[in-house]
Design a protein around this motif. Structure first.
Motif, mmCIF file in Angstrom:
data_model
loop_
_atom_site.group_PDB
_atom_site.id
_atom_site.type_symbol
_atom_site.label_atom_id
_atom_site.label_comp_id
_atom_site.label_asym_id
_atom_site.label_seq_id
_atom_site.Cartn_x
_atom_site.Cartn_y
_atom_site.Cartn_z
ATOM 1 N N HIS A 22 0.833 -1.207 0.000
ATOM 2 C CA HIS A 22 0.000 0.000 0.000
ATOM 3 C C HIS A 22 0.866 1.255 0.000
ATOM 4 O O HIS A 22 0.651 2.191 -0.780
ATOM 5 N N SER A 26 1.077 3.938 -3.168
ATOM 6 C CA SER A 26 0.488 5.262 -2.959
ATOM 7 C C SER A 26 1.518 6.372 -2.854
ATOM 8 O O SER A 26 1.159 7.551 -2.888
ATOM 9 N N GLU A 44 -8.363 -4.757 4.180
ATOM 10 C CA GLU A 44 -8.160 -3.396 4.654
ATOM 11 C C GLU A 44 -7.327 -2.557 3.693
ATOM 12 O O GLU A 44 -7.682 -1.420 3.351
ATOM 13 N N GLY A 47 -9.028 -1.691 0.361
ATOM 14 C CA GLY A 47 -10.008 -0.636 0.579
ATOM 15 C C GLY A 47 -9.366 0.734 0.674
ATOM 16 O O GLY A 47 -9.882 1.716 0.118
ATOM 17 N N ARG A 48 -8.233 0.817 1.348
ATOM 18 C CA ARG A 48 -7.538 2.103 1.468
ATOM 19 C C ARG A 48 -7.074 2.612 0.111
ATOM 20 O O ARG A 48 -7.183 3.804 -0.197
ATOM 21 N N GLU A 50 -8.351 1.851 -2.828
ATOM 22 C CA GLU A 50 -9.525 2.225 -3.619
ATOM 23 C C GLU A 50 -10.073 3.584 -3.193
ATOM 24 O O GLU A 50 -10.512 4.374 -4.032
ATOM 25 N N ARG A 51 -10.000 3.867 -1.896
ATOM 26 C CA ARG A 51 -10.536 5.143 -1.407
ATOM 27 C C ARG A 51 -9.677 6.339 -1.804
ATOM 28 O O ARG A 51 -10.139 7.482 -1.729
ATOM 29 N N LEU A 52 -8.443 6.101 -2.220
ATOM 30 C CA LEU A 52 -7.620 7.221 -2.680
ATOM 31 C C LEU A 52 -8.250 7.912 -3.887
ATOM 32 O O LEU A 52 -8.158 9.122 -4.043
ATOM 33 N N GLY A 53 -8.846 7.117 -4.764
ATOM 34 C CA GLY A 53 -9.607 7.680 -5.873
ATOM 35 C C GLY A 53 -8.815 7.982 -7.126
ATOM 36 O O GLY A 53 -9.379 7.972 -8.216
#
Length: 374
Positions: A22, A26, A44, A47-48, A50-53
């Motif tokens: 991750h 990122s 977990e 999901g993190r 994916e939430r970055l967008g």
């Protein structure tokens, strides 16, 4: 123009390798790299991401590299490589290595960098044979410790010059910036102000040797009958039932705490006065350097990359693996000597900050990736 870069991993839940994946994905320099992610089993960390967008994150659900779904997954990856003009691929773990190489057959691009995270204790003879085939397509390997580098070279007959050691790095400021009401957290689980908490923050997998630690803790309690000690086992996994049974058998129910798996491990380090890593195999432990960041004295088994992270007697204590007597003796020394705890904690933090910074890891990794991408 940024280099289209695909990072592939099998599991993407909340283990050490998953957190590192991750952080790598990122934090790649977006002026140089254009990161894409494919994962097979989520959690977990997926999901993190994916939430970055801003980063394409794709799930291809498979569990093994040997069934028909795996062939379909390789075809999907191949189509992704072509559609997004991927020039560089970074793979974590065997399934990702295998499917990434399979997907790229017959193509000049992408260049492939395979990240090796452990000592290979889970690799079957069949996987070792496939590993020789994978090696023909891999440009470079990253090993998380010198112990892993030599294990990979010996096991798969890969030249040492093809394997570069890059230690895991930690963003110490971000980690230490996570603040908790520690007295309240301890009180929530029945920990008194004057209890000394021995923490183990690890997934409940057999290789982590929680049962050995529980036995060592029982011996420690017998060696120091008046001491107020608690064992904090943060995590979850397949060994949980066996651990609960052993805790009951040894009549440790009032002294062992199972708080579950935290969304952030920072709380567990802060709750602990001493941190223990009883694993029988480790490539390079994030737990060790993260605990050091909080100035917690660390005791670990002298396996894999642990002796590269800990200088025995200076920044922590090392004991033989699978030896509950040695664990108990080392824990007795730590629990009875506050000065030693403070010394190891302070020296451990200074050493970790100097050798295992997040920026140093990213700089070295990105230089290697640029070299491979050409």
């Amino acid at each position: 123009m940024a280099i289209p870069t695909l990072l592939i991993i099998q599991h993407l839940d909340n283990g050490g390798s998953e957190r590192h994946f991750h952080d790598l994905a990122s934090n790649l320099d977006r002026s140089v790299f254009e990161p894409h992610v494919i994962y097979f089993e989520g959690g977990e960390m997926s999901g993190r991401l994916e939430r970055l967008g801003w980063m394409p994150v794709t799930n291809i659900p498979i569990t093994r590299a040997t069934d028909m779904k795996a062939l379909a997954a390789a075809w999907q990856i191949r189509k992704y490589l072509i559609a997004h003009k991927i020039r560089l691929m970074v793979t974590f773990h065997f399934v990702a290595d295998f499917l990434g190489v399979l997907a790229s057959l017959g193509r000049r691009r992408p260049a492939i960098v395979a990240s090796r995270r452990d000592m290979g204790f889970t690799r079957t003879d069949k996987q070792k044979l496939i590993g020789h085939w994978i090696d023909r397509r891999v440009s470079r390997y990253i090993a998380v410790s010198d112990a892993v580098r030599h294990a990979v070279s010996d096991r798969e007959r890969i030249g040492l010059d093809k394997i570069q050691v890059i230690y895991n790095g930690t963003d110490f400021d971000a980690l230490r910036g996570q603040k908790w009401d520690i007295p309240a957290e301890r009180k929530k689980f029945g920990v008194a102000d004057d209890d000394l908490v021995i923490g183990c923050i690890a997934n409940f997998n057999p290789v982590k040797c929680h049962l050995m630690l529980i036995e060592a803790f029982a011996k420690l309690k017998a060696m120091a009958p008046g001491a107020k000690l608690k064992l904090w086992l943060a995590g979850d996994g397949p060994m949980r039932e066996a651990m609960v049974e052993l805790i009951a058998k040894l009549k440790l129910g009032d002294s062992v705490i199972l708080p579950g798996r935290s969304q952030t491990v920072a709380k567990d380090y802060q709750v602990s006065d001493v941190v223990v890593l009883p694993s029988e195999s480790e490539g390079f432990s994030n737990t060790i350097i993260e605990a050091m960041a909080f100035e917690r004295p660390v005791m670990a088994c002298a396996v894999g990359g642990n002796p590269e992270a800990i200088r025995d007697g200076e920044t922590g204590l090392l004991v033989p693996a699978k030896d509950s007597d040695a664990m108990a003796a080392a824990l007795l020394k730590l629990t009875q000597d506050e000065g030693l705890r403070k010394k190891l904690g302070a020296q451990g933090r200074a050493d970790a900050m100097r050798r295992f910074s997040f920026q140093a890891m990213m700089d070295t990794t990105q230089k290697l990736l640029l070299d491979v991408a050409g």
